[in-house]
Design an enzyme around this catalytic site. Structure first.
Site, PDB file in Angstrom:
ATOM      1  N   ASP A   2     -49.846 -18.321 -51.861  1.00  0.00           N
ATOM      2  CA  ASP A   2     -48.955 -20.422 -52.204  1.00  0.00           C
ATOM      3  C   ASP A   2     -49.644 -20.857 -52.490  1.00  0.00           C
ATOM      4  O   ASP A   2     -49.731 -21.877 -53.204  1.00  0.00           O
ATOM      5  CB  ASP A   2     -48.735 -20.850 -50.503  1.00  0.00           C
ATOM      6  CG  ASP A   2     -48.469 -19.369 -49.701  1.00  0.00           C
ATOM      7  OD1 ASP A   2     -46.871 -18.690 -49.848  1.00  0.00           O
ATOM      8  OD2 ASP A   2     -49.327 -19.316 -48.402  1.00  0.00           O
TER       9      ASP A   2
ATOM     10  N   HIS B 247     -49.634 -19.448 -43.810  1.00  0.00           N
ATOM     11  CA  HIS B 247     -48.528 -19.367 -44.284  1.00  0.00           C
ATOM     12  C   HIS B 247     -47.187 -18.909 -43.700  1.00  0.00           C
ATOM     13  O   HIS B 247     -46.534 -18.152 -43.181  1.00  0.00           O
ATOM     14  CB  HIS B 247     -49.242 -17.843 -44.926  1.00  0.00           C
ATOM     15  CG  HIS B 247     -48.688 -16.544 -45.721  1.00  0.00           C
ATOM     16  ND1 HIS B 247     -48.154 -17.052 -46.781  1.00  0.00           N
ATOM     17  CD2 HIS B 247     -48.219 -15.359 -45.917  1.00  0.00           C
ATOM     18  CE1 HIS B 247     -47.012 -16.375 -47.091  1.00  0.00           C
ATOM     19  NE2 HIS B 247     -47.264 -15.381 -46.798  1.00  0.00           N
TER      20      HIS B 247
HETATM   21  P1  NDP Z   1     -45.255  -4.525 -48.066  1.00  0.00           P
HETATM   22  O1  NDP Z   1     -46.327  -4.169 -48.469  1.00  0.00           O
HETATM   23  O2  NDP Z   1     -43.742  -5.567 -49.113  1.00  0.00           O
HETATM   24  O3  NDP Z   1     -45.878  -5.498 -47.019  1.00  0.00           O
HETATM   25  C1  NDP Z   1     -46.592  -5.369 -45.783  1.00  0.00           C
HETATM   26  C2  NDP Z   1     -46.418  -6.902 -45.504  1.00  0.00           C
HETATM   27  O4  NDP Z   1     -47.221  -8.566 -45.967  1.00  0.00           O
HETATM   28  C3  NDP Z   1     -45.564  -7.395 -44.809  1.00  0.00           C
HETATM   29  O5  NDP Z   1     -45.467  -8.160 -43.411  1.00  0.00           O
HETATM   30  C4  NDP Z   1     -44.758  -8.842 -45.145  1.00  0.00           C
HETATM   31  O6  NDP Z   1     -44.338  -9.768 -44.890  1.00  0.00           O
HETATM   32  C5  NDP Z   1     -46.188  -9.221 -45.930  1.00  0.00           C
HETATM   33  N1  NDP Z   1     -46.526 -10.303 -46.502  1.00  0.00           N
HETATM   34  C6  NDP Z   1     -47.391 -11.358 -46.559  1.00  0.00           C
HETATM   35  N2  NDP Z   1     -46.918 -11.921 -47.575  1.00  0.00           N
HETATM   36  C7  NDP Z   1     -46.480 -11.682 -48.726  1.00  0.00           C
HETATM   37  C8  NDP Z   1     -45.967 -11.891 -49.628  1.00  0.00           C
HETATM   38  N3  NDP Z   1     -45.944 -12.928 -50.639  1.00  0.00           N
HETATM   39  N4  NDP Z   1     -44.405 -10.902 -50.456  1.00  0.00           N
HETATM   40  C9  NDP Z   1     -44.733  -9.985 -49.617  1.00  0.00           C
HETATM   41  N5  NDP Z   1     -45.307  -9.749 -48.525  1.00  0.00           N
HETATM   42  C10 NDP Z   1     -45.850  -9.657 -47.623  1.00  0.00           C
HETATM   43  O7  NDP Z   1     -44.168  -3.892 -46.753  1.00  0.00           O
HETATM   44  P2  NDP Z   1     -43.640  -2.001 -47.292  1.00  0.00           P
HETATM   45  O8  NDP Z   1     -42.628  -2.665 -45.787  1.00  0.00           O
HETATM   46  O9  NDP Z   1     -43.567  -2.228 -48.234  1.00  0.00           O
HETATM   47  O10 NDP Z   1     -45.668  -1.711 -45.922  1.00  0.00           O
HETATM   48  C11 NDP Z   1     -45.112  -1.453 -45.226  1.00  0.00           C
HETATM   49  C12 NDP Z   1     -46.817  -0.345 -44.669  1.00  0.00           C
HETATM   50  O11 NDP Z   1     -47.561  -0.812 -43.646  1.00  0.00           O
HETATM   51  C13 NDP Z   1     -45.522   1.176 -44.760  1.00  0.00           C
HETATM   52  O12 NDP Z   1     -46.420   2.033 -45.100  1.00  0.00           O
HETATM   53  C14 NDP Z   1     -45.588   1.480 -43.328  1.00  0.00           C
HETATM   54  O13 NDP Z   1     -45.760   2.437 -43.017  1.00  0.00           O
HETATM   55  C15 NDP Z   1     -47.075   0.603 -43.094  1.00  0.00           C
HETATM   56  N6  NDP Z   1     -47.495  -0.167 -41.914  1.00  0.00           N
HETATM   57  C16 NDP Z   1     -48.618   0.420 -41.430  1.00  0.00           C
HETATM   58  C17 NDP Z   1     -49.551  -0.534 -39.674  1.00  0.00           C
HETATM   59  C18 NDP Z   1     -50.880   0.133 -40.091  1.00  0.00           C
HETATM   60  O14 NDP Z   1     -52.192   0.442 -40.840  1.00  0.00           O
HETATM   61  N7  NDP Z   1     -51.075   0.385 -38.763  1.00  0.00           N
HETATM   62  C19 NDP Z   1     -48.677  -0.603 -39.540  1.00  0.00           C
HETATM   63  C20 NDP Z   1     -47.386  -1.044 -39.624  1.00  0.00           C
HETATM   64  C21 NDP Z   1     -46.766  -1.550 -40.646  1.00  0.00           C
HETATM   65  P3  NDP Z   1     -43.114 -10.219 -44.503  1.00  0.00           P
HETATM   66  O15 NDP Z   1     -42.042  -8.768 -44.351  1.00  0.00           O
HETATM   67  O16 NDP Z   1     -42.884 -11.195 -43.667  1.00  0.00           O
HETATM   68  O17 NDP Z   1     -42.850 -10.847 -46.405  1.00  0.00           O
END
Ligand code: NDP
Length: 328
Positions: free
Chosen positions: A159, A187
């Protein structure tokens, strides 16, 4: 030779993870002379993709990268962690209520906080990126009573960077000449980007802009809704810029802010500026010797006060909700 720094990244197989890991391994997170070991945490369904990313990391032959471990067990992934980037989170899906979202994320950030408590290195620094980032940080912190509370932070640097860029475009001054901008609060769409103390090429930014209407109707909503605008344009949420901001946040935390400048980060409130103690809220912060400090003594005008209060109120409501769910 220096001992490698252990950097744990959760959600490593996701979009942000993919944009983040290569930059960490190349030395941009901690410095060009600091070897790193990566510890990737994924859910079981994400492990195979994480292995693919690890293969690509190998293929970059980064001189600073001393190993990549992958696990779906937080107790393993956070073992000895010096820096933890909590990226993986449960995104809000259509029709999901805030309570459901907070509960789903409680299921992720509570065990991770406990694993950090039990296994991370003494100097652990945690940055929460996964949304709702401020409250997820609060959940992880509450599950880690043996770790100093100020080691848990939430990312508002994206931001901050978005606001820098918008202000640079408006004033025609390069971003490098803009200082002391602040993101306050959560945020989320209620965040408040504040230019009243900012300097544009040495002059007060609000005076240079001299257009309160632009601030209220263009600047603030553009910064706050930038994520949605990127999804609209790209067909996917911002990933490289989010990863970049995570790099900036940790780099600043470890290496400090420049004299005469500050940045923004979600840090534990000490009650400054009327933000209730203990909330993880964005503030103007400096960093020195590996510690963030909230910039004190700024005048908060009426325009800012209303907006800070609104965002902080949202944070308080989130805190109440996770308290009600027994997550903190
Ligand atoms: P991303 O990598 O795109 O995003 C991950 C997180 O970052 C989301 O919560 C997203 O929130 C957040 N975020 C914060 N700021 C931003 C921003 N400016 N722009 C975009 N995202 C932002 O998500 P993916 O779905 O591609 O990947 C998530 C991964 O996490 C998957 O591989 C999944 O398997 C994994 N995962 C792992 C966990 C663990 O390690 N225990 C638990 C849960 C998931 P928002 O969606 O609100 O934008």
């Amino acid at each position: 030779t220096r001992t490698p720094v252990n950097v744990t990244v959760t959600g490593a197989a996701g979009q942000i993870g993919y944009a983040l890991l290569f930059r960490i391994a190349s030395g941009q997170l901690l410095g060009a002379d600091v070897p790193v070991k990566l510890r990737l945490l994924e859910i079981p369904q994400g492990l195979k993709a994480a292995e693919g990313t690890a293969m690509e990391l190998d293929d970059c032959a980064f001189p600073l990268l001393r190993g990549v471990d992958i696990s779906d067990d937080p107790n393993v992934a956070f073992d000895g962690a010096n820096v933890a980037l909590l990226v993986g989170a449960r995104p809000r899906t259509k029709g999901m209520e805030r309570g459901d979202l907070l509960e789903a994320n409680g299921g992720i950030f509570k065990p991770q906080g406990k694993a950090i408590n039990d296994h991370a290195a003494d100097d652990i620094k945690v940055l929460v990126v996964g949304n709702p980032a401020n409250t997820n940080a609060l959940i992880a912190q509450a599950a880690a009573p043996d770790v100093p509370g100020d080691r848990f932070t939430a990312m508002t640097r994206l931001d901050h960077n978005r606001a820098l860029s918008q202000l640079a475009q408006k004033t025609g001054v390069p971003v490098g000449e803009i200082k002391k901008l602040t993101i306050w609060g959560n945020h989320s769409a209620t965040q408040y980007p504040d230019v009243f103390h900012a300097e544009v090429a040495g002059k007060n930014a609000a005076e240079v802009v001299n257009d309160e209407q632009w601030l209220a109707d263009t600047f603030i909503p553009t910064v706050a809704k930038r994520g949605a605008a990127i999804i609209e344009a790209r067909g996917a949420s911002s990933a490289a810029s989010a990863a970049n901001a995570a790099i900036d946040h940790v780099h600043t935390w470890v290496n400090g802010t420049d004299a005469g400048d500050w940045t923004s980060a979600g840090v534990v409130s000490d009650g400054s500026y009327g933000v209730p103690e203990g909330l993880i809220s964005s503030f103007p912060v400096t960093a020195k010797d590996g510690q963030f400090e909230i910039v004190q003594g700024l005048d908060v005008n009426e325009f800012s006060r209303t907006r800070i209060d609104a965002s902080v109120k949202e944070l308080e409501e989130e805190r109440e909700a996770v308290r009600g769910l027994g997550l903190i």
